[in-house]
Every structure is written in structure tokens, then in C-alpha cells.
Design a protein around this motif. Structure first.
Motif, PDB file in Angstrom:
ATOM      1  N   HIS A  24      51.826  46.348  -1.240  1.00  0.00           N
ATOM      2  CA  HIS A  24      51.699  47.795  -1.395  1.00  0.00           C
ATOM      3  C   HIS A  24      50.473  48.245  -0.609  1.00  0.00           C
ATOM      4  O   HIS A  24      49.646  47.415  -0.209  1.00  0.00           O
ATOM      5  CB  HIS A  24      51.600  48.185  -2.873  1.00  0.00           C
ATOM      6  N   PRO A  25      50.323  49.532  -0.343  1.00  0.00           N
ATOM      7  CA  PRO A  25      49.193  49.985   0.474  1.00  0.00           C
ATOM      8  C   PRO A  25      47.842  49.574  -0.103  1.00  0.00           C
ATOM      9  O   PRO A  25      47.615  49.628  -1.309  1.00  0.00           O
ATOM     10  CB  PRO A  25      49.364  51.512   0.471  1.00  0.00           C
ATOM     11  N   CYS A  26      46.948  49.132   0.800  1.00  0.00           N
ATOM     12  CA  CYS A  26      45.594  48.726   0.449  1.00  0.00           C
ATOM     13  C   CYS A  26      44.596  49.490   1.319  1.00  0.00           C
ATOM     14  O   CYS A  26      44.972  50.163   2.281  1.00  0.00           O
ATOM     15  CB  CYS A  26      45.417  47.225   0.654  1.00  0.00           C
ATOM     16  N   ASP A  27      43.320  49.359   1.000  1.00  0.00           N
ATOM     17  CA  ASP A  27      42.283  50.069   1.750  1.00  0.00           C
ATOM     18  C   ASP A  27      42.076  49.485   3.148  1.00  0.00           C
ATOM     19  O   ASP A  27      41.722  50.206   4.083  1.00  0.00           O
ATOM     20  CB  ASP A  27      40.956  50.027   0.976  1.00  0.00           C
ATOM     21  N   VAL A  28      42.281  48.181   3.279  1.00  0.00           N
ATOM     22  CA  VAL A  28      42.044  47.525   4.565  1.00  0.00           C
ATOM     23  C   VAL A  28      42.930  46.301   4.666  1.00  0.00           C
ATOM     24  O   VAL A  28      43.248  45.663   3.656  1.00  0.00           O
ATOM     25  CB  VAL A  28      40.554  47.127   4.715  1.00  0.00           C
ATOM     26  N   VAL A  29      43.372  45.995   5.874  1.00  0.00           N
ATOM     27  CA  VAL A  29      44.078  44.747   6.120  1.00  0.00           C
ATOM     28  C   VAL A  29      43.174  43.864   6.969  1.00  0.00           C
ATOM     29  O   VAL A  29      42.606  44.321   7.971  1.00  0.00           O
ATOM     30  CB  VAL A  29      45.451  44.974   6.795  1.00  0.00           C
ATOM     31  N   VAL A  30      42.976  42.627   6.524  1.00  0.00           N
ATOM     32  CA  VAL A  30      42.042  41.705   7.165  1.00  0.00           C
ATOM     33  C   VAL A  30      42.828  40.555   7.778  1.00  0.00           C
ATOM     34  O   VAL A  30      43.524  39.814   7.070  1.00  0.00           O
ATOM     35  CB  VAL A  30      41.019  41.162   6.155  1.00  0.00           C
ATOM     36  N   ASN A 103      34.725  34.234   6.876  1.00  0.00           N
ATOM     37  CA  ASN A 103      35.665  35.327   7.139  1.00  0.00           C
ATOM     38  C   ASN A 103      35.561  36.391   6.043  1.00  0.00           C
ATOM     39  O   ASN A 103      35.512  37.596   6.323  1.00  0.00           O
ATOM     40  CB  ASN A 103      37.107  34.819   7.180  1.00  0.00           C
ATOM     41  N   ILE A 104      35.548  35.932   4.805  1.00  0.00           N
ATOM     42  CA  ILE A 104      35.535  36.855   3.667  1.00  0.00           C
ATOM     43  C   ILE A 104      34.180  37.539   3.527  1.00  0.00           C
ATOM     44  O   ILE A 104      34.096  38.773   3.447  1.00  0.00           O
ATOM     45  CB  ILE A 104      35.895  36.102   2.375  1.00  0.00           C
ATOM     46  N   THR A 105      33.107  36.762   3.502  1.00  0.00           N
ATOM     47  CA  THR A 105      31.798  37.359   3.241  1.00  0.00           C
ATOM     48  C   THR A 105      31.327  38.228   4.398  1.00  0.00           C
ATOM     49  O   THR A 105      30.746  39.304   4.174  1.00  0.00           O
ATOM     50  CB  THR A 105      30.760  36.275   2.937  1.00  0.00           C
ATOM     51  N   VAL A 121      42.419  44.804  -0.760  1.00  0.00           N
ATOM     52  CA  VAL A 121      42.464  44.136   0.543  1.00  0.00           C
ATOM     53  C   VAL A 121      43.809  43.452   0.707  1.00  0.00           C
ATOM     54  O   VAL A 121      44.304  42.779  -0.207  1.00  0.00           O
ATOM     55  CB  VAL A 121      41.338  43.092   0.663  1.00  0.00           C
ATOM     56  N   LEU A 122      44.388  43.624   1.875  1.00  0.00           N
ATOM     57  CA  LEU A 122      45.594  42.893   2.262  1.00  0.00           C
ATOM     58  C   LEU A 122      45.162  41.807   3.234  1.00  0.00           C
ATOM     59  O   LEU A 122      44.706  42.095   4.343  1.00  0.00           O
ATOM     60  CB  LEU A 122      46.596  43.847   2.895  1.00  0.00           C
ATOM     61  N   LEU A 123      45.248  40.561   2.814  1.00  0.00           N
ATOM     62  CA  LEU A 123      44.709  39.428   3.550  1.00  0.00           C
ATOM     63  C   LEU A 123      45.834  38.736   4.322  1.00  0.00           C
ATOM     64  O   LEU A 123      46.823  38.304   3.736  1.00  0.00           O
ATOM     65  CB  LEU A 123      44.082  38.454   2.555  1.00  0.00           C
ATOM     66  N   VAL A 124      45.669  38.654   5.647  1.00  0.00           N
ATOM     67  CA  VAL A 124      46.691  38.038   6.491  1.00  0.00           C
ATOM     68  C   VAL A 124      46.145  36.722   7.047  1.00  0.00           C
ATOM     69  O   VAL A 124      45.101  36.699   7.707  1.00  0.00           O
ATOM     70  CB  VAL A 124      47.096  38.959   7.654  1.00  0.00           C
ATOM     71  N   SER A 125      46.853  35.659   6.788  1.00  0.00           N
ATOM     72  CA  SER A 125      46.438  34.331   7.241  1.00  0.00           C
ATOM     73  C   SER A 125      47.634  33.629   7.872  1.00  0.00           C
ATOM     74  O   SER A 125      48.735  34.173   7.944  1.00  0.00           O
ATOM     75  CB  SER A 125      45.939  33.500   6.051  1.00  0.00           C
ATOM     76  N   GLU A 143      35.287  41.776  -6.678  1.00  0.00           N
ATOM     77  CA  GLU A 143      35.425  43.174  -7.092  1.00  0.00           C
ATOM     78  C   GLU A 143      36.619  43.880  -6.464  1.00  0.00           C
ATOM     79  O   GLU A 143      36.911  45.034  -6.819  1.00  0.00           O
ATOM     80  CB  GLU A 143      34.145  43.952  -6.766  1.00  0.00           C
ATOM     81  N   VAL A 144      37.313  43.246  -5.537  1.00  0.00           N
ATOM     82  CA  VAL A 144      38.476  43.872  -4.908  1.00  0.00           C
ATOM     83  C   VAL A 144      39.755  43.173  -5.355  1.00  0.00           C
ATOM     84  O   VAL A 144      39.756  41.990  -5.710  1.00  0.00           O
ATOM     85  CB  VAL A 144      38.382  43.858  -3.363  1.00  0.00           C
ATOM     86  N   ASP A 145      40.850  43.932  -5.352  1.00  0.00           N
ATOM     87  CA  ASP A 145      42.166  43.340  -5.557  1.00  0.00           C
ATOM     88  C   ASP A 145      42.638  42.767  -4.223  1.00  0.00           C
ATOM     89  O   ASP A 145      42.520  43.425  -3.188  1.00  0.00           O
ATOM     90  CB  ASP A 145      43.152  44.402  -6.045  1.00  0.00           C
ATOM     91  N   VAL A 146      43.199  41.571  -4.255  1.00  0.00           N
ATOM     92  CA  VAL A 146      43.597  40.892  -3.030  1.00  0.00           C
ATOM     93  C   VAL A 146      45.083  40.571  -3.055  1.00  0.00           C
ATOM     94  O   VAL A 146      45.579  39.940  -3.986  1.00  0.00           O
ATOM     95  CB  VAL A 146      42.804  39.583  -2.834  1.00  0.00           C
ATOM     96  N   LEU A 147      45.770  41.034  -2.022  1.00  0.00           N
ATOM     97  CA  LEU A 147      47.153  40.626  -1.768  1.00  0.00           C
ATOM     98  C   LEU A 147      47.159  39.727  -0.535  1.00  0.00           C
ATOM     99  O   LEU A 147      46.399  39.959   0.406  1.00  0.00           O
ATOM    100  CB  LEU A 147      48.047  41.838  -1.514  1.00  0.00           C
ATOM    101  N   SER A 148      48.010  38.725  -0.544  1.00  0.00           N
ATOM    102  CA  SER A 148      48.060  37.787   0.574  1.00  0.00           C
ATOM    103  C   SER A 148      49.436  37.779   1.217  1.00  0.00           C
ATOM    104  O   SER A 148      50.461  37.871   0.537  1.00  0.00           O
ATOM    105  CB  SER A 148      47.710  36.371   0.106  1.00  0.00           C
TER     106      SER A 148
END
Length: 219
Positions: A24-30, A103-105, A121-125, A143-148
């Protein structure tokens, strides 16, 4: 030549790493830097799909990527995303990270320095590092919700795209080892690893798929 058993064990590790999050939509995609430009492609697709208004690409170079991405993984990812139609103004680059924790910090610190508030955060690996990246983010950025997510590809399709089956299996084993040992080092949250996954991992180690494990010249 990879045996039938080793291939089945590698498939089991692959399946375990995939988290199948409903996006679902997140604030940033990493996009986490690596040898695989498919991460940049997937990140661009998510941006175009309205899943996040901002991209951060993070990554320096490693022995694996130095020849292929001499300007740094994040920089090459940015260039790829722009080729795919992502506006340059929607991309931030973090060019110093050399491992998943950094990468994260470093991404977290970059966004804070820019005054960008992030709650999700939408985390792309790479596909075989979804669970490892997620566990790292949950530890270091709690402190952030993380989707992978990752490139939507089968294990066989991914091996064919990379063109080196042994390298992919070695990296799968390395990712799995980190899931087992990094929680006690404080690098990630504890992950419940099913017995059948542990057995598959141990068999692959016994068969010598160990070039990417910690302590074996892992990159």
C-alpha cells in the motif's frame, strides 16, 4: 553442476525469504544497492504505480559491483530509474552504505537531515534478501512501518537472469546465515526460522555453497 537436492534446498531458502507483503502507499520507497539493477526497475515501477512519492537509492560499491557499477550502486540505480521515466527531483541518493545495516541507518539519517518525516517505508531488495532486509529495518528503524518487496520473479527465472546459478545459491546461503546469527549481534530483530529451512541451509553449507557466508570472504 548443482544437484537436485541442492536445487530443492535453494528453492526452500528462496521461498522463505519472500514475505509476500500486501503493498500500500508509503512515505518513501528505498532501493537497496546491489549487483542487481532489477531492484531499480522494481523501485521505478512502484513509484509509477503511486506507491510512494519519493525514492531513496542507497549503496556504494562492493567487490561484486565495483566493475559493473563504478560510480556506485545508488548512482547507477538513479540513472536507471531516470531512464525509466522517474523524475530526477523525486530521487535522493545515499552513496556511502556498504552493507544492509548502513543502507537502513544512512537512509534514515539522510531523510532526517532533509527534514523529511517518514512513518512508512517500502523496502525494495533482491528477492533472496527480503526477510533479511526487513528484519534489519525493524531493528534499526523501529519507529517506521516497513513493507518489503522485490522483483517479481521465480527462483529459476532469477537464476537465468543472473546467469550464475552457483553465485545465486551462495548468496541465498549467505542471506540465511545472517538471519540466524545477526539477531544476537544486534543487527536485526529475531526471525523465526522453520526447521526445514534450517536443514536446507545446513545441507547447502555442507555441500560447499559458502562463499558468501560471514567469515568466508563475504562481500
Amino acid at each position: 553442476m548443482i544437484s537436485t537436492q541442492a536445487w530443492a534446498d535453494a528453492q526452500r531458502l528462496w521461498d522463505f525469504q519472500l514475505m509476500h507483503h500486501e503493498l500500500h502507499p508509503c512515505d518513501v520507497v528505498v532501493g537497496l544497492g546491489s549487483h542487481d539493477l532489477g531492484v531499480a526497475d522494481r523501485t521505478a515501477t512502484l513509484f509509477h504505480g503511486g506507491l510512494a512519492p519519493l525514492i531513496v537509492f542507497t549503496g556504494a560499491t562492493s567487490p561484486t559491483t565495483r566493475g559493473k557499477m563504478p560510480r556506485g550502486e545508488a548512482v547507477h540505480y538513479r540513472e536507471r530509474a531516470i531512464e525509466l521515466g522517474v523524475p530526477a527531483s523525486s530521487i535522493l541518493v545515499e552513496p556511502h552504505a556498504r552493507n544492509t545495516g548502513q543502507n537502513i541507518t544512512f537512509t534514515r539519517d539522510l531523510l532526517r537531515a532533509r527534514g523529511i518525516e517518514v512513518a512508512s517505508v517500502l523496502l525494495v531488495s533482491k528477492p533472496y534478501e527480503e526477510r533479511r532486509a526487513n528484519a534489519t529495518a525493524r531493528k534499526l528503524w523501529p519507529e517506521v512501518d516497513v513493507l518489503s518487496t522485490s522483483t517479481l520473479m521465480s527462483f529459476t527465472g532469477y537464476v537465468n537472469s543472473i546467469g550464475d546459478a552457483r553465485l545465486v545459491v551462495d548468496m541465498l546461503v549467505g542471506a540465511q546465515q545472517r538471519l540466524l546469527i545477526y539477531p544476537r549481534e544486534g543487527f536485526m530483530v529475531e526471525v523465526d526460522v522453520p526447521t526445514e529451512v534450517r536443514v536446507a541451509y545446513e545441507r547447502l553449507c555442507a555441500e560447499g555453497f559458502t562463499s558468501r557466508i560471514v567469515g568466508a570472504n563475504a562481500g
